[in-house]
Scaffold this motif. Structure first.
Motif, mmCIF file in Angstrom:
data_model
loop_
_atom_site.group_PDB
_atom_site.id
_atom_site.type_symbol
_atom_site.label_atom_id
_atom_site.label_comp_id
_atom_site.label_asym_id
_atom_site.label_seq_id
_atom_site.Cartn_x
_atom_site.Cartn_y
_atom_site.Cartn_z
ATOM 1 N N SER A 59 7.495 6.970 0.684
ATOM 2 C CA SER A 59 6.571 8.039 0.842
ATOM 3 C C SER A 59 7.137 9.207 1.325
ATOM 4 O O SER A 59 6.927 10.445 1.470
ATOM 5 C CB SER A 59 6.086 7.676 2.189
ATOM 6 O OG SER A 59 4.502 8.813 2.386
ATOM 7 N N ARG A 88 7.984 1.288 2.114
ATOM 8 C CA ARG A 88 7.059 1.956 1.532
ATOM 9 C C ARG A 88 7.062 3.479 1.730
ATOM 10 O O ARG A 88 6.766 4.283 1.456
ATOM 11 C CB ARG A 88 5.784 0.919 1.725
ATOM 12 C CG ARG A 88 5.812 -0.123 0.949
ATOM 13 C CD ARG A 88 5.528 -0.312 -0.065
ATOM 14 N NE ARG A 88 6.876 -0.312 -0.951
ATOM 15 C CZ ARG A 88 7.353 -1.434 -0.808
ATOM 16 N NH1 ARG A 88 7.169 -2.209 -1.092
ATOM 17 N NH2 ARG A 88 8.878 -0.922 -1.528
ATOM 18 N N TYR A 148 0.737 -0.955 -0.151
ATOM 19 C CA TYR A 148 0.098 -0.087 -0.218
ATOM 20 C C TYR A 148 0.986 1.070 0.141
ATOM 21 O O TYR A 148 1.947 1.537 0.824
ATOM 22 C CB TYR A 148 -0.582 0.163 1.268
ATOM 23 C CG TYR A 148 -1.886 1.093 1.149
ATOM 24 C CD1 TYR A 148 -3.011 0.963 0.485
ATOM 25 C CD2 TYR A 148 -1.595 1.851 1.843
ATOM 26 C CE1 TYR A 148 -3.731 1.873 1.211
ATOM 27 C CE2 TYR A 148 -2.787 3.361 2.150
ATOM 28 C CZ TYR A 148 -3.475 2.600 1.093
ATOM 29 O OH TYR A 148 -4.772 4.306 0.974
ATOM 30 N N THR A 149 0.859 2.045 -0.783
ATOM 31 C CA THR A 149 1.640 3.530 -1.073
ATOM 32 C C THR A 149 0.879 4.431 -0.326
ATOM 33 O O THR A 149 0.835 5.868 -0.414
ATOM 34 C CB THR A 149 2.229 3.768 -2.845
ATOM 35 O OG1 THR A 149 1.052 4.034 -3.582
ATOM 36 C CG2 THR A 149 3.344 2.243 -2.518
ATOM 37 N N GLU A 150 -0.472 4.623 -0.458
ATOM 38 C CA GLU A 150 -1.250 5.700 -0.488
ATOM 39 C C GLU A 150 -0.823 6.504 1.235
ATOM 40 O O GLU A 150 -2.080 6.964 1.515
ATOM 41 C CB GLU A 150 -2.674 6.025 -0.399
ATOM 42 C CG GLU A 150 -3.024 5.593 -1.892
ATOM 43 C CD GLU A 150 -2.574 6.318 -3.297
ATOM 44 O OE1 GLU A 150 -2.679 7.472 -3.266
ATOM 45 O OE2 GLU A 150 -2.195 5.462 -4.566
ATOM 46 N N ASP A 163 1.135 9.385 1.598
ATOM 47 C CA ASP A 163 1.559 10.053 2.129
ATOM 48 C C ASP A 163 0.797 11.383 2.834
ATOM 49 O O ASP A 163 1.434 12.582 2.899
ATOM 50 C CB ASP A 163 1.984 10.959 0.108
ATOM 51 C CG ASP A 163 2.821 9.953 -0.650
ATOM 52 O OD1 ASP A 163 3.067 9.144 -0.019
ATOM 53 O OD2 ASP A 163 3.147 10.247 -2.236
ATOM 54 N N ASN A 164 -0.348 10.994 2.877
ATOM 55 C CA ASN A 164 -0.554 12.253 3.472
ATOM 56 C C ASN A 164 -0.657 12.200 5.171
ATOM 57 O O ASN A 164 -0.868 13.663 6.267
ATOM 58 C CB ASN A 164 -2.597 12.625 3.807
ATOM 59 C CG ASN A 164 -2.891 13.530 4.082
ATOM 60 O OD1 ASN A 164 -2.730 14.443 4.079
ATOM 61 N ND2 ASN A 164 -4.659 13.129 4.599
#
Length: 213
Positions: A163, A159, A133-135, A137-138
């Motif tokens: 990020s 990962r 899973y790469t989402e 950054d937030n």
């Protein structure tokens, strides 16, 4: 394991059983042991076990001391299971966004029902594999309660490092039962251990908080 450790484990298992029965009467399920995942994913993941509130309180007390970042706090719980950690985080009122990632769809469904029942339906539950899973950054805070064996943890920290390279920012990692401590500090660029705590009777383990430079 010594006799004292065995005794502590028996007490913890009894406490878990009592909590599970109390929760069942309330229409929620945070504490019930779930082992099917350990059978199905025995090469990569371990069984679900939730943190205790007294452990959470001690860990978060140290977190508030070492994390001076005044930006919006967005936290993701890796291996969020049935969501008890998410519930405790929401109760603090200290986080602007709370999410959990869990590979087992059945636990995600239990978690969503728990969040609705306790009044936090807005918490995001992500059914995915943290190894790929790469989402992320937030997010600027990551919580982990020893959710991964070493091979999986290796992928997870990669990962996280990727990020931080895509979106440079201050990142805090709260790692309970930090058995793969070396991977966090060696594989994530600039990550340093800020404090370490002895807070889990089971396994006699430690926990740590890390922040990048």
């Amino acid at each position: 394991m010594g006799n004292f450790d065995k005794f502590i484990n028996i007490l913890l298992e009894y406490e878990e059983m009592v909590l599970s029965k109390i929760e069942k009467k309330q229409g929620i399920d945070f504490s019930g042991r779930y082992v099917d995942g350990a059978i199905r994913y025995k090469d990569a993941l371990i069984h679900y076990e939730t943190i205790r509130k007294r452990q959470f309180n001690k860990i978060m007390s140290e977190y508030y001391k070492v994390n001076s970042n005044q930006n919006k706090k967005r936290i993701i719980d890796y291996g969020s299971g049935k969501g008890y950690m998410l519930f405790l985080l929401a109760q603090t009122g200290k986080f602007d966004e709370i999410s959990g990632i869990e590979i087992l769809p059945e636990l995600c469904e239990i978690c969503r029902e728990n969040m609705k029942h306790v009044g936090y339906p807005e918490i995001s539950i992500i059914n995915d594999d943290a190894r790929i899973y790469t989402e992320i950054d937030n997010y600027n805070v990551i919580f982990m309660f020893n959710p991964f064996p070493r091979a999986a943890m290796y992928d997870v920290v990669n990962r996280i490092d990727e990020s931080l390279k895509r979106n440079p920012r201050e990142m805090c990692i709260i790692y309970v039962n930090n058995i793969h401590d070396d991977l966090v500090v060696e594989k994530i660029c600039g990550m340093e251990k800020k404090c370490e705590m002895n807070n889990l009777p089971r396994y006699g383990c430690t926990s740590a908080i890390y922040i990048n430079k």
